[in-house]
Design a protein around this motif. Sequence first.
Motif, PDB file in Angstrom:
ATOM      1  N   ALA A  41       0.825  -1.216   0.000  1.00 18.24           N
ATOM      2  CA  ALA A  41       0.000   0.000   0.000  1.00 18.24           C
ATOM      3  C   ALA A  41       0.858   1.264   0.000  1.00 18.24           C
ATOM      4  N   GLN A 249      -3.609  -2.083   4.969  1.00 15.18           N
ATOM      5  CA  GLN A 249      -3.856  -1.290   3.759  1.00 15.18           C
ATOM      6  C   GLN A 249      -4.609  -0.001   4.117  1.00 15.18           C
ATOM      7  N   GLN A 253      -3.397   3.930   3.761  1.00 14.47           N
ATOM      8  CA  GLN A 253      -4.223   4.852   2.964  1.00 14.47           C
ATOM      9  C   GLN A 253      -4.595   6.114   3.756  1.00 14.47           C
TER      10      GLN A 253
END
Length: 283
Positions: A41, A249, A253
Motif C-alpha cells: 500500500a 492497507q 491509505q
Amino acid sequence: MKTVTIGKTVLPAIGLGTWHMGDDPRREKQEIAAIRAGLTAGAQLIDTAEMYGDGRAERLVGKALQGYAREQVYLVDKVLPANANAVRMEASLDQSLRNVGTDYFDLYLYHWRGSTPLEETVSELNRLQATGKIRHWGVSNFDRADLEELWQTPGGDQCVVNQDLYNIGERGIEYDVLPWQQAQKMPLMAYSPVAQGDTLGTQRLTNNRVLRAIAQAHQVSVFQVMLAWVIRQPGVIAIPQTSQPEHAQQNVQAGDLYLTEQELIQLQQEFPTPTQKQPLAMI
Ligand SMILES: NC(=O)c1ccc[n+]([C@@H]2O[C@H](COP(=O)([O-])OP(=O)(O)OC[C@H]3O[C@@H](n4cnc5c(N)ncnc54)[C@H](OP(=O)(O)O)[C@@H]3O)[C@@H](O)[C@H]2O)c1
C-alpha cells in the motif's frame, strides 16, 4: 501521501509497528501478509525492537522481507536500556541484525532511559553509526527534560528522532515535547497512534460521536481518522500495528486522508490540547 523526512530520507508518514507480532506460529502467515500488505500500500518504515517477543518480532520482519530489496524498506530497531552501554550495545545490535537478516538498520533507537549515563549511551550510538551498522540513531520515551539533557550531551545532537506515545486521546506531549522537537526540526514517531485499537478502557475513541461522524463523512474507519489526525502536522510519522492485511492497507491509505479545518476544530473541542504539563505517557 503525506511524508516525513528523517535524517535526509523522505518517508511516507505512516509506517508499520510490530509489537506482539511473531509470538504465535499459528498467526505467522497472516502477520507476514499484513506487513506485506502495508508495504504494497506504500509504507516503507517498519518499527521493531529486540524486546518484542525476545527477538521474535525481528525474526518475523526478516521473514516478511524475503524477496524484497533491502533499499525498499526503512528498518527501525531498538536497544533495551540494559544493553545501551559500551559493553553490550554492539553485541545486542549484531544479534538484532542477525534476527532480521540484514547488515544495517536505517535507524536504531534507545528504547527508554535506563541507568547508563546518557553520555556513554550517546557515545556508543555515534560509534556504531560510524561503523555503518546503523545509518542514524534516535531515542524513545524521552520527555522534554530528557531531550534538553540529550542536547547538552556531547554528540547528543546527532539524534534524528524521538518516538513517544501519541494519539488523539493522549495529547500530553503537545504541551512541551512536540514544540521542542518542532523547534529543533526533530521528527516525532508516534507510537500507539490508534490507542492500541482502543481496547484499553471503554472504547472511548471508537464510540466517540465526533470521530464516528467524521469517519462516515469520509467513508473511512475511525482508525483512519485517528491516524490522519496524528499526522495532520508536519514532522510526525505514525506507526500503527496490525496483524490484519486489510487493516494495514487502510492504515497506510490514511496517509492520503486530509481532515477539513472544521473537522479539526470539532476534534479539538472533543479532545482538547493540554493546558499544563502532563506526565509522559508510556506503555
Ligand atoms: N517505543 C516504545 O516504547 C513503544 C511502545 C509501544 C509501541 N511501540 C511501537 O508502536 C507500534 C504501534 O503501537 P501499539 O502496537 O502499541 O498500538 P496501536 O498501533 O495504536 O494499536 C494496535 C492495535 O490496533 C488495532 N488496529 C490497528 N489498525 C487498525 C484498523 N485499521 N482497524 C481496526 N483495528 C486496528 C490492531 O488490531 P488488528 O491486528 O486487529 O488490526 C492492534 O490490536 C508498536 O507495534 C511498536 O512497533 C513502541
